[in-house]
Design a protein around this motif. Sequence first.
Motif, PDB file in Angstrom:
ATOM      1  N   SER A 359     -21.890  71.471  14.589  1.00 22.16           N
ATOM      2  CA  SER A 359     -21.063  72.981  13.279  1.00 22.16           C
ATOM      3  C   SER A 359     -20.384  73.587  14.176  1.00 22.16           C
ATOM      4  CB  SER A 359     -22.308  73.705  12.791  1.00 22.16           C
ATOM      5  OG  SER A 359     -23.532  74.421  13.579  1.00 22.16           O
ATOM      6  N   VAL A 360     -20.216  73.896  15.496  1.00 21.04           N
ATOM      7  CA  VAL A 360     -19.464  74.813  16.322  1.00 21.04           C
ATOM      8  C   VAL A 360     -18.076  73.736  16.376  1.00 21.04           C
ATOM      9  CG1 VAL A 360     -18.491  75.782  18.318  1.00 21.04           C
ATOM     10  CG2 VAL A 360     -21.097  76.302  17.267  1.00 21.04           C
ATOM     11  N   ALA A 361     -18.017  72.091  16.559  1.00 13.73           N
ATOM     12  CA  ALA A 361     -17.608  71.688  17.378  1.00 13.73           C
ATOM     13  C   ALA A 361     -16.290  70.743  16.091  1.00 13.73           C
ATOM     14  CB  ALA A 361     -18.150  70.258  18.104  1.00 13.73           C
ATOM     15  N   ALA A 362     -17.233  70.899  15.269  1.00 10.40           N
ATOM     16  CA  ALA A 362     -16.600  71.142  14.013  1.00 10.40           C
ATOM     17  C   ALA A 362     -15.054  71.348  13.552  1.00 10.40           C
ATOM     18  CB  ALA A 362     -17.485  70.719  12.520  1.00 10.40           C
ATOM     19  N   ARG A 363     -15.535  72.475  13.653  1.00  6.56           N
ATOM     20  CA  ARG A 363     -13.952  74.011  13.407  1.00  6.56           C
ATOM     21  C   ARG A 363     -13.191  73.134  13.872  1.00  6.56           C
ATOM     22  NH1 ARG A 363     -17.108  78.996  16.273  1.00  6.56           N
ATOM     23  NH2 ARG A 363     -18.940  78.923  14.598  1.00  6.56           N
ATOM     24  N   MET A 364     -12.862  72.555  15.028  1.00  2.74           N
ATOM     25  CA  MET A 364     -11.845  71.670  15.347  1.00  2.74           C
ATOM     26  C   MET A 364     -11.057  70.186  14.712  1.00  2.74           C
ATOM     27  SD  MET A 364     -10.615  72.794  17.557  1.00  2.74           S
ATOM     28  CE  MET A 364      -9.216  71.925  18.020  1.00  2.74           C
ATOM     29  N   MET A 365     -11.830  70.130  13.597  1.00  2.16           N
ATOM     30  CA  MET A 365     -12.156  69.284  12.418  1.00  2.16           C
ATOM     31  C   MET A 365     -11.311  69.814  11.759  1.00  2.16           C
ATOM     32  SD  MET A 365     -12.867  66.235  13.628  1.00  2.16           S
ATOM     33  CE  MET A 365     -12.464  65.365  12.384  1.00  2.16           C
ATOM     34  N   PRO A 366      -9.963  69.124  10.569  1.00  5.77           N
ATOM     35  CA  PRO A 366      -8.962  69.404   9.818  1.00  5.77           C
ATOM     36  C   PRO A 366     -10.355  70.063   8.676  1.00  5.77           C
ATOM     37  CG  PRO A 366      -8.727  67.110  10.306  1.00  5.77           C
ATOM     38  CD  PRO A 366     -10.164  67.674  10.709  1.00  5.77           C
ATOM     39  N   VAL A 367      -9.340  71.936   8.309  1.00  5.32           N
ATOM     40  CA  VAL A 367     -10.079  71.883   7.720  1.00  5.32           C
ATOM     41  C   VAL A 367     -10.768  71.129   5.889  1.00  5.32           C
ATOM     42  CG1 VAL A 367     -10.317  74.427   5.983  1.00  5.32           C
ATOM     43  CG2 VAL A 367      -8.608  74.170   7.965  1.00  5.32           C
ATOM     44  N   ALA A 368     -10.158  70.199   5.910  1.00  2.67           N
ATOM     45  CA  ALA A 368     -10.295  69.685   4.840  1.00  2.67           C
ATOM     46  C   ALA A 368     -11.534  68.675   4.889  1.00  2.67           C
ATOM     47  CB  ALA A 368      -8.984  68.719   3.848  1.00  2.67           C
ATOM     48  N   GLN A 369     -11.658  68.333   6.201  1.00  4.19           N
ATOM     49  CA  GLN A 369     -12.935  67.846   6.316  1.00  4.19           C
ATOM     50  C   GLN A 369     -13.769  68.386   6.398  1.00  4.19           C
ATOM     51  OE1 GLN A 369     -12.440  64.771   6.775  1.00  4.19           O
ATOM     52  NE2 GLN A 369     -10.869  64.001   7.961  1.00  4.19           N
ATOM     53  N   GLN A 370     -14.089  69.404   6.578  1.00  2.00           N
ATOM     54  CA  GLN A 370     -15.780  70.472   6.588  1.00  2.00           C
ATOM     55  C   GLN A 370     -16.647  69.440   6.660  1.00  2.00           C
ATOM     56  OE1 GLN A 370     -16.070  73.532   5.879  1.00  2.00           O
ATOM     57  NE2 GLN A 370     -14.429  74.655   4.896  1.00  2.00           N
ATOM     58  N   VAL A 371     -16.989  69.219   7.682  1.00  4.48           N
ATOM     59  CA  VAL A 371     -18.292  68.329   8.490  1.00  4.48           C
ATOM     60  C   VAL A 371     -18.644  69.308   9.083  1.00  4.48           C
ATOM     61  CG1 VAL A 371     -16.827  66.353   8.349  1.00  4.48           C
ATOM     62  CG2 VAL A 371     -16.742  67.659  10.489  1.00  4.48           C
ATOM     63  N   GLY A 372     -19.467  68.695  10.046  1.00  2.58           N
ATOM     64  CA  GLY A 372     -20.228  69.326  11.231  1.00  2.58           C
ATOM     65  C   GLY A 372     -22.230  70.228  10.352  1.00  2.58           C
ATOM     66  N   ALA A 373     -22.441  69.992   8.843  1.00  2.00           N
ATOM     67  CA  ALA A 373     -23.437  70.647   8.937  1.00  2.00           C
ATOM     68  C   ALA A 373     -24.306  70.366   8.029  1.00  2.00           C
ATOM     69  CB  ALA A 373     -23.185  71.919   8.658  1.00  2.00           C
ATOM     70  N   ILE A 374     -25.203  70.010   7.785  1.00  2.00           N
ATOM     71  CA  ILE A 374     -26.143  69.586   6.411  1.00  2.00           C
ATOM     72  C   ILE A 374     -26.379  70.686   5.595  1.00  2.00           C
ATOM     73  CG2 ILE A 374     -28.510  69.127   5.140  1.00  2.00           C
ATOM     74  CD1 ILE A 374     -28.124  66.954   8.047  1.00  2.00           C
ATOM     75  N   GLU A 375     -25.355  70.946   4.830  1.00  2.00           N
ATOM     76  CA  GLU A 375     -25.069  72.793   3.593  1.00  2.00           C
ATOM     77  C   GLU A 375     -24.391  72.230   2.710  1.00  2.00           C
ATOM     78  OE1 GLU A 375     -23.801  76.376   5.391  1.00  2.00           O
ATOM     79  OE2 GLU A 375     -22.026  75.120   5.656  1.00  2.00           O
ATOM     80  N   VAL A 376     -24.682  72.954   2.026  1.00  2.00           N
ATOM     81  CA  VAL A 376     -24.105  72.611   0.758  1.00  2.00           C
ATOM     82  C   VAL A 376     -22.368  72.906   0.430  1.00  2.00           C
ATOM     83  CG1 VAL A 376     -23.990  73.076  -1.957  1.00  2.00           C
ATOM     84  CG2 VAL A 376     -25.986  72.904  -0.679  1.00  2.00           C
ATOM     85  N   GLY A 377     -21.906  72.030   0.180  1.00  2.00           N
ATOM     86  CA  GLY A 377     -20.428  71.804   0.176  1.00  2.00           C
ATOM     87  C   GLY A 377     -19.555  71.464   1.149  1.00  2.00           C
ATOM     88  N   ARG A 378     -20.267  70.505   2.531  1.00  2.00           N
ATOM     89  CA  ARG A 378     -20.190  70.274   3.425  1.00  2.00           C
ATOM     90  C   ARG A 378     -19.859  68.793   3.589  1.00  2.00           C
ATOM     91  NH1 ARG A 378     -19.813  72.903   8.978  1.00  2.00           N
ATOM     92  NH2 ARG A 378     -20.712  75.395   8.526  1.00  2.00           N
ATOM     93  N   ARG A 379     -19.480  67.751   3.629  1.00  2.00           N
ATOM     94  CA  ARG A 379     -19.451  66.355   4.176  1.00  2.00           C
ATOM     95  C   ARG A 379     -20.885  65.698   4.206  1.00  2.00           C
ATOM     96  NH1 ARG A 379     -14.202  64.409   1.846  1.00  2.00           N
ATOM     97  NH2 ARG A 379     -12.716  65.712   1.823  1.00  2.00           N
ATOM     98  N   ALA A 380     -21.285  64.909   3.575  1.00  4.13           N
ATOM     99  CA  ALA A 380     -22.529  64.085   4.169  1.00  4.13           C
ATOM    100  C   ALA A 380     -22.541  63.076   5.156  1.00  4.13           C
ATOM    101  CB  ALA A 380     -22.765  63.214   2.176  1.00  4.13           C
ATOM    102  N   ASP A 381     -22.223  63.987   6.336  1.00  5.73           N
ATOM    103  CA  ASP A 381     -22.204  63.145   7.405  1.00  5.73           C
ATOM    104  C   ASP A 381     -23.415  63.196   7.945  1.00  5.73           C
ATOM    105  OD1 ASP A 381     -19.674  62.311   6.495  1.00  5.73           O
ATOM    106  OD2 ASP A 381     -18.769  63.698   8.381  1.00  5.73           O
ATOM    107  N   PHE A 382     -24.313  62.548   8.473  1.00  9.67           N
ATOM    108  CA  PHE A 382     -25.695  62.916   9.146  1.00  9.67           C
ATOM    109  C   PHE A 382     -26.126  61.456   9.251  1.00  9.67           C
ATOM    110  CE2 PHE A 382     -28.683  61.023   5.759  1.00  9.67           C
ATOM    111  CZ  PHE A 382     -27.881  60.805   4.157  1.00  9.67           C
TER     112      PHE A 382
END
Length: 460
Positions: A359-382
Motif C-alpha cells: 500500500s505504501v509503495a503503491a502511492r508512486m503509481m499513477p492515481v488512476a491505478q489505485q493498487v497496493g491493497a485489498i480493499e473496496v475501490g482498489r484494483r484487484a491485483d493480488f
Amino acid sequence: MPRRHVHCQTLFTGLEDQARHDQVLIIEKGMFTHVGPRQTAPQPLPGERVIDTGGHFVMPGLVDVHTHLVFGNAKSEEDIDLHVSPEFRALRGLFFTQHVLAAGYTSVVVPGDAGHCSIAVRNAINAGMFSGPRIAASSNVIANRQSLNDWFPSWVGTPEYFSGRLCATRDEQIAEIRRQAKDGVDLIKIAMDGPHMRPNGEHIAAFTQDETRAMVEEIHRLGKKVAVHAYGREAVLYAAKAGVDVIFHGFFLDDACIEAILESGSHLAPTFTMLANNVEFAEDYEPSTRCGYAAMQRRVIEVGCRNLRRAREAGVPFMTGSDSGFAITPYGEWHAREIEIFVDWLGFSPAQALRAATSVAARMMPVAQQVGAIEVGRRADFICVDGSPLQNVSILQERERIRDVYLGGHHVEAQVPGYDPYKVSDFNTVKWAELHTRQRAVEMGKRSAPEPEQEVGQHE
Ligand SMILES: [Zn+2]
C-alpha cells in the motif's frame, strides 16, 4: 465479465498488522467491490465464478518502486546507454516484465530510461496487447554535471539515446520537464547527486535548492510525480524541502533531512538490495571489487542503516525498491530481498515491511491505478503465496511459492522462456575482467613460477 468471488482462508489486506481469516473478496470490472468475512458475504448468483485460494496466503500484488525495466540486466553504464538501440531496449523491457510478474510483482515504478522506452512498454500493456505488470513510466533522468546519469566524461555529454539528460541551466530543466510531461511520463526522476564529493567526503548536490524547488513545482504543476536519486545530506535536504514524492537511497541524511521529509510528506526508498548483492556476491571476484566499489558499498550500508533506522523511528514512511535491471540484480530474482532487509536491517516488523511493499509503495503509481491493497475501490491485483510472509518475509523471494498472480481480477501466467543473455545485453563487449600479466598466468597455473633470482653481490 460476471462477478468473481474469491474465498480466502488467510488474507493480508496490505493495510493492517494482522492477517484476517475466512474472508470473501468480490471483484467486478477488475475492482474489489466487497471485502469481508465469509458469513456475511453476498452469495454468488448463478453464473458467477467462485475462486478458492485453498490454504494459500492472499495478499496484494507487490510493488517495486525502483526497477530499471529497460536496462537489460546491464553490467556497466556503457551497457545501459551505448550498446543497445532504444527500440531493442523497449522490446527487451517488455520481455522482462514477465520475470517481474512471475515474482509476484504486479506494479513497478521505472525510475528513468531513454526516450520513450518504458512509456512504450506501459502503453502496449495498458492497451491489452500484452499482459504484464502495471508500469509507472518515466523518460530520461534529469541530470547535471555533478550528478548520476551524466556518468560519461564531459566531452561525451548525454546524447538523446542516453538514460540521462544533461540539463545545466534552469531553462533546460524546465523545458525537459515539459517535454517529458507531453510525451506521457507518469513520473520524472532527478539525479540530485552522484559520485562527486567535497574533500571532506560530503556528497555535492548537483542542483541548488532554488533549482530543485523550481523543477519540483513544475513537475507537480503538470500533474506528474517526482523521484530523486540522493545519497548525500545536501541533496536529500533540498529534495525533501522541495516536496518530492520519493527519495531513493538517502543514506547520508541527518536530522534536518528527517524533519524536512516529515514536513513535506515525502517518502524514502533506500534500495539496499543492490548494495547487499554487491557486497555478498561480487566482492570476491568482480572487477568492481578492484576499483573499491564493493568496499564503498559496504561502508554505505553501515552508515545508511544507522541513519535510516533513525528516519523510520521518527515516522518517515518507507517504500521498497530493488534497483533490479543490473547484472547484480537481474529481473524477477531479488525484488523481495528489500522486504527482508527492511526487517533484518531497519527493524521493521514483517507487517510493516509488507505494507511498505504494497500500500505504501503503491502511492508512486499513477492515481488512476489505485493498487497496493485489498480493499473496496482498489484494483484487484493480488497474489497467492505458499506459506506466510508474516512469519517469514524471505519466502517471497522463492519464485515457486508465488502460486498465483491476479491482475484486475484475472489470473495471469507469466511467460518466462529461456533466453540468451549474451544477446539481450552486450555482455560480449567486455572481453577481459583480468589483467593477464605473467604473474597472473602463474597464479592460474598456466606458467610455472620463475626460479628465484640469484641475489647479486651476496658473499658467503
Ligand atoms: Zn537505480
